[in-house]
Design a protein around this motif. Structure first.
Motif, short mmCIF file in Angstrom:
data_model
loop_
_atom_site.label_atom_id
_atom_site.label_comp_id
_atom_site.label_asym_id
_atom_site.label_seq_id
_atom_site.Cartn_x
_atom_site.Cartn_y
_atom_site.Cartn_z
N ARG A 154 -23.12 -66.81 -8.70
CA ARG A 154 -22.34 -65.89 -7.81
C ARG A 154 -20.87 -65.71 -8.76
N ASN A 196 -18.95 -63.38 -10.57
CA ASN A 196 -18.88 -61.96 -10.45
C ASN A 196 -18.33 -61.52 -11.85
N SER A 197 -17.41 -62.35 -12.76
CA SER A 197 -17.18 -61.97 -14.04
C SER A 197 -18.16 -61.71 -14.86
N TRP A 248 -21.26 -60.98 -14.01
CA TRP A 248 -22.10 -59.96 -13.75
C TRP A 248 -21.31 -58.47 -14.28
N GLN A 262 -27.37 -63.48 0.09
CA GLN A 262 -26.01 -62.88 0.42
C GLN A 262 -24.98 -62.80 -0.55
N ASN A 263 -25.40 -63.24 -1.80
CA ASN A 263 -24.24 -63.01 -2.93
C ASN A 263 -24.03 -61.75 -3.26
N GLN A 264 -23.03 -61.24 -3.05
CA GLN A 264 -22.31 -59.97 -3.31
C GLN A 264 -22.47 -59.45 -4.73
#
Lengths: 328, 530
Positions: B384, B386-387, B389, B437-439
């Motif tokens: 999860r 995001n950084s 990604w 469900q991880n955006q």
């Protein structure tokens, strides 16, 4: 409080008078550790507190003459303002100074007793890198889109936006756009709600809002709202009241505020207030501070919470100020 | 003092005692050694004035006759009139009476003397005699040290003026040993002052190394709107900083000063910039400075000045590495190691990540397999993040080797290689499966498809896997991922299957992602208008 808000249930009431008292008490806390640790934010803190008071409908709560004196005492020969007397000039404190003077209608004092608008404009304009269009915070050259936005904000309030190369700056903002519709602090950096605000607001001031992928960005911004109703700044991060400003004002600028659940956000912000001692914190139960107090209030104002003055989503100033100065 | 002229005969009989003995006298009631020095002084005072206490209480007329006479005689004996007005015989008689009464001839004057307070704000007058003597001993010690310290400063001054030693004729030189002795001496003085008076000495005032600098204190207007109060040692350090910044001194001691201030307040903006100036002016090895910075960074995770400082250091260092690929690679490796270390503590630190993207650009290591692997490790640790990604997207799709410059971020790039696009799609899918469900990986997937000019419908089967029985009213509707449903709506719209798209959007607003109903309704409207 207006009539409408008096009929709201306790948990949805804004504790206006204690918030005013809290802000007024800030300059009396000189012996607190936190106070001297944040000296480099002193002028910014004054802007946050004053704006909050204006939105609460109590602009007189901080003494106008002393405010002007303090602001002018932070000004340097080159026109720029430091965060506190004796601190070197910096873009951020200069912007705060201009915003404060705008709010209390003191540009005349800047002319008469300060170094004048032109000098301030010159200081800001000199911080632009003419090759890349970016803005530095000071002569040391740290670059950040916050400085770019700050420059546009202050210069347009002073009526001096033409001192800088707007197009090149706009190009840089566009270069900071990301695949997910958001914007980062520099090209390639992660999308972050705070940076998104600065980029979108800068583009708005420059009249180039059309360059924003509004649908993509709006979707990303709407995803900031999490289960409790609060907003976060990036995916999978915790909610924080200050994003009620960064996210919401961005949504307002691209006309997508209805993409989040207003009532849940209002309830969240109100849960973050300290109804006894005043002030708003980042999330319910935490310690309050003036930064989160301001942005909680600006969020509520954008959500048209009763009893608050309308806030300008681009300038983060009362609409009465921007209308007076920019004739919007 | 009684007049001592030749005319006055020497008193006969016992010599008048010059000092009161600490024995009980009519004037005082103490039966033992006085407990405090205040009491002792009081005792001495009373003892030199017998009958005074009683006289004050009941008046001269109230005293017994003999005491009256004694008091009057003693009093009279002190006056010049006793000698000038009395004939010799009467004088002799007067002194005989005074001697018989055994008065102390010299009466102490009442003293308003105060010994002050000690470090605990207690009155020194309450000390016992032993304790007081001990204290006086230490005060004497302090005085001796102060004399010696003054001597040192004077020697320093003379050295500065080029004065020659009187005896040897050589120029005065203050040696390291003397400085060290002075440093120790000042430490002792500070300790004594602290012990005796509770004063706290600033460490800079204590350090002979800083004697030549006059600190500049905070000079704010009285009762300023937003006045600042400091703890004493921070205040002192900043005062010294102002002084050296004003004279633009760059030296080792300034470097140490910046370190001291940074330790107390790492958020102080100016001190970091001044430190950088010192590092560059002294041409200190950048790698040493970075090692020091690493330590500071690890204990100040939320501080952003640290990362700007690092930025400045790298800008300064880069020209020396530029021509040398081995050096560059080595530097990239050490930086990556440190970044990995600090990201363990704070996996999404925005300053660290934006520094990382700056570094990649500066060193040109987009294509580095180690960098990619490092990011993959982080995603493995926390899918999860995001950084991570976001950084991956930057690494892959901003690589100048296969990126068209000047395109908008959400525009397709014809230069994006097919095999890389496919690889990234597979990578995203793999990670989505771990947490549907991880955006982040959904945003990533869409971003890749757009950049790589792929149709969204190429992942229709994949997305469908997360949605079952959509629209069923019998409770069999199961949505594992709202992002999948969102993507499916886009896919159906792309394929012009309006009704299916509308169903997805409607179910999202009604049930699966109600908080964003405003958005889903807008999508439905767009669909209708298309």
């Amino acid at each position: 409080m207006s009539e409408k808000s008096k009929t709201l249930p306790q948990e949805l009431r804004l504790a206006t008078s204690v918030h005013v008292k809290y802000i007024q008490s800030l300059d009396t806390r000189k012996d607190e550790y936190e106070y001297w640790l944040t000296e480099h934010l002193r002028l910014n803190g004054l802007y946050w507190g004053l704006t909050a008071l204006h939105l609460l409908g109590h602009p007189e709560a901080l003494p106008r003459a002393e405010t002007i004196d303090f602001v002018l005492s932070c000004q340097h020969e080159n026109g720029g303002f430091g965060a506190a007397p004796g601190h070197d000039a910096h873009m951020l404190s200069t912007v705060s100074a201009v915003q404060i003077l705008a709010m209390i209608d003191a540009f005349d004092d800047l002319e008469a007793r300060g170094k004048g608008k032109a000098q301030v404009g010159k200081y800001i304009a000199n911080l632009q890198n003419r090759q890349t269009g970016t803005f530095a915070g000071d002569e040391w050259g740290e670059e950040d889109t916050r400085f770019l936005y700050g420059a546009f904000n202050a210069l347009s309030l002073l009526g001096l936006l033409d001192l800088v190369n707007v197009d090149k700056a706009v190009d840089h903002v566009v270069a900071c756009a990301n695949f997910d519709g958001g914007y980062g602090v520099s090209p390639g950096a992660e999308s972050h709600a705070g940076q998104i605000f600065t980029c979108v607001a800068a583009l708005t001031i420059a009249g180039r809002k059309n360059l924003v992928d509004a649908d993509r960005l709006g979707k990303w911004l709407s995803e900031r709202q999490i289960a409790g109703g609060g907003l976060n700044g990036r995916p999978e991060k915790k909610e924080d009241v200050c994003y009620s400003w960064w996210v919401l004002s961005s949504l307002e600028m691209i006309g997508k505020t209805h993409w989040i659940d207003r009532d849940q956000l209002i309830a969240f912000i109100l849960r973050c207030q300290d109804p006894e001692n005043g002030g708003i914190s980042d999330r319910p139960g935490d310690m309050v501070d003036v930064w989160h107090t301001l942005f909680g209030l600006t969020g509520l104002s954008l959500l048209e919470y009763p009893g608050l003055e309308p806030v300008d989503e681009v300038y983060c100033l009362p609409k009465s100020t921007t209308e007076r100065i920019l004739g919007k | 003092m009684p007049p001592k002229s030749k005319a006055a005969p020497k008193p006969k009989g016992t010599e008048p005692s010059k000092q009161p003995t600490p024995t009980p006298s009519p004037a005082s009631n103490t039966t033992a050694v006085p407990a405090t020095i205040a009491a002792r002084s009081q005792f001495r005072y009373d003892d030199s004035r017998p009958h005074d206490a009683a006289r004050l209480k009941i008046g001269l007329a109230g005293l017994p006759r003999d005491e009256q006479a004694a008091w009057i005689s003693a009093r009279f004996a002190r006056t010049p009139a006793a000698r000038t007005r009395l004939p010799p015989k009467a004088q002799r008689e007067l002194w005989r009476q005074v001697n018989e009464a055994s008065f102390p001839v010299r009466a102490l004057r009442g003293s308003k003397h105060s010994w002050g307070r000690d470090r605990n704000e207690s009155e020194v007058s309450g000390y016992s005699a032993e304790r007081f003597d001990e204290r006086e001993g230490r005060r004497a010690q302090l005085t001796c040290l102060e004399v010696a310290s003054r001597g040192f400063r004077e020697r320093r001054e003379r050295e500065g003026k080029g004065v020659r030693d009187i005896v040897t004729g050589d120029k005065i030189v203050v040696t390291e040993a003397e400085v060290e002795a002075e440093r120790i001496r000042r430490g002792e003085m500070a300790a004594l002052r602290s012990e005796l008076y509770g004063t706290v000495q600033g460490s800079f005032a204590l350090d002979p190394e800083w004697d030549d600098i006059v600190p500049i204190p905070q000079g704010e207007p009285e009762a300023a709107l937003a006045a600042i109060a400091y703890p004493a040692d921070y205040d002192e350090a900043i005062s010294y900083l102002r002084a050296v910044m004003l004279k633009k001194e760059y030296s080792q001691r300034c470097l140490r000063l910046t370190e001291t201030i940074i330790e107390m307040n790492p958020a102080h903006y100016t001190v970091w910039l001044y430190r950088a100036s010192n590092v560059f002016a002294l041409k200190l090895p950048i790698t040493d400075e970075m090692e020091w910075l690493n330590k500071v960074a690890l204990v100040n995770l939320k501080n952003y000045q640290i990362w700007h400082h690092r930025h400045l250091l790298v800008d300064n260092l880069y020209p020396t590495l530029a021509g040398n690929p081995d050096e560059l690679a080595r530097f990239a490796t050490t930086e990556r190691k440190f970044l990995t270390q600090i990201l363990v503590q704070d996996t999404k630190n925005y300053h660290v990540w934006s520094y990382r993207s700056y570094l990649v650009g500066k060193l040109g290591v987009w294509g580095s397999p180690e960098e990619l692997k490092s990011i993959e490790d982080l995603i493995d640790d926390d899918v999860r993040n995001n950084s991570a990604w976001s950084h991956r997207f930057f690494l892959v799709f901003s690589d100048p080797a296969h990126t068209t410059p000047g395109l908008a971020a959400t525009e397709p790039d014809p230069a994006a290689p097919q095999d890389i696009t496919d690889r990234e799609v597979e990578y995203a899918k793999e990670k989505i499966n771990l947490a549907p469900q991880n955006q982040s990986p959904w945003n990533y997937l869409k971003g890749v498809l757009v950049k790589g000019s792929q149709k969204l419908s190429s992942v229709e089967d994949f997305a469908s896997g997360f949605v079952k029985g959509l629209g069923n009213k019998d409770g069999s509707e199961a949505v594992q991922s709202t992002h999948a449903l969102d993507l499916l709506a886009e896919i159906y719209a792309e394929k012009r299957e309006k009704e299916k798209a509308d169903l997805c959007l409607r179910r999202l607003g009604e049930k699966w992602d109600r908080i964003r109903i405003g958005y889903w309704e807008w999508r439905r409207k767009c669909l209708e208008e298309a």
